[in-house]
Design a protein around this motif. Sequence first.
Motif, mmCIF file in Angstrom:
data_model
loop_
_atom_site.group_PDB
_atom_site.id
_atom_site.type_symbol
_atom_site.label_atom_id
_atom_site.label_comp_id
_atom_site.label_asym_id
_atom_site.label_seq_id
_atom_site.Cartn_x
_atom_site.Cartn_y
_atom_site.Cartn_z
ATOM 1 N N TRP A 31 0.842 -1.196 0.000
ATOM 2 C CA TRP A 31 0.000 0.000 0.000
ATOM 3 C C TRP A 31 0.872 1.238 0.000
ATOM 4 N N PRO A 34 -2.289 4.106 2.170
ATOM 5 C CA PRO A 34 -3.241 3.217 2.837
ATOM 6 C C PRO A 34 -4.661 3.754 2.761
ATOM 7 N N ALA A 35 -5.616 2.843 2.633
ATOM 8 C CA ALA A 35 -6.996 3.234 2.357
ATOM 9 C C ALA A 35 -7.674 3.940 3.518
ATOM 10 N N ASP A 36 -7.180 3.760 4.738
ATOM 11 C CA ASP A 36 -7.863 4.341 5.897
ATOM 12 C C ASP A 36 -7.506 5.803 6.151
ATOM 13 N N ARG A 37 -6.743 6.411 5.236
ATOM 14 C CA ARG A 37 -6.332 7.807 5.446
ATOM 15 C C ARG A 37 -6.807 8.722 4.317
ATOM 16 N N TRP A 38 -7.937 8.387 3.714
ATOM 17 C CA TRP A 38 -8.400 9.158 2.568
ATOM 18 C C TRP A 38 -8.672 10.614 2.894
ATOM 19 N N LYS A 39 -9.037 10.932 4.140
ATOM 20 C CA LYS A 39 -9.270 12.333 4.496
ATOM 21 C C LYS A 39 -7.987 13.148 4.377
ATOM 22 N N LEU A 46 -6.623 5.851 -2.205
ATOM 23 C CA LEU A 46 -5.604 4.853 -1.904
ATOM 24 C C LEU A 46 -4.725 4.677 -3.126
ATOM 25 N N TYR A 259 -16.086 1.082 0.161
ATOM 26 C CA TYR A 259 -16.520 -0.244 0.607
ATOM 27 C C TYR A 259 -16.413 -1.208 -0.558
#
Length: 286
Positions: A31, A34-39, A46, A259
């Motif tokens: 990665w 990483p996908a959880d930091r899009w903000k 990502l 999602y």
Amino acid sequence: MRGVITVRRNVKEHWYVKYEEADFPLIQKGWVLPADRWKDFDPFILMAEDWFKKGAFSDHPHRGFQTLTYVIDGRLEHSDNAGGHGILEPGDIQYMNAGWTARHAEEGVEDDIAHTLQLWINSPAELKNSETFYQNVLSEDAPVVEVEGGSAKVFAGEVHGKIGPLNAVVPMTVTEVSLEEGASYIHELPAGHNAFLYVLRGEMAFGEDPVTLKRHGVATLTYEGGAEGKSELEIKAKSRRSKVLVYSGKPIQEDIVPYGPFVMNSMDEIKQAFQDFHAGKFKAPK
């Protein structure tokens, strides 16, 4: 004419990609973003770096965002339900606006191991229902800014008067910068864009307060939201044949729900996307 320079860029954060082996026909994955930091990365969601063979990314759906894939090595074959098709080679880029009902396949060609970087880019709410379309940008078709000891190849946006051929639905720039050891280059970015970079090869220093990164190094850049005009990033090569990709995009500033294969603005919209897919509303790739 160059715009007024209002911002000098520096490295905000930096890290190195960590890789994991995957189940065949996937081979290895890391990665980059990483996908959880899009903000933090807005409008980028990502970025994945993948090594894979044919069969890894066969026919699958998308809705609500855009994909931008850079081929590092091997050959990549793309087909989609908007009639897009192409075989890309190292240094080429493919772009797809998933829009409302995209289905596509991305495959290694014959016995090749495809090595790619795929970036997911958010689309604003009013464009999540837009038409699917696809575009190839071959390496030789991107205009080049020549600098002493190197060059900057412009795939998207305007950089030093060169306009890239990529027709993205959101304002963005994508540039491949190649420098020989000791060479330096001042890269130009829209001041109001969020931006990051990924080192493909060699070793380079970035910014007025220089941070040095080697291959597989990632950095986000400082920026001032809402700033006008142009910004500059200083890049210096510290080894031969150094190469970096620099991406920038105008933040959308909307909450999203990534999602599975869909990126929407609410969980209800995600559920609707799955319902539409299972109801056959996404046509198969042509």
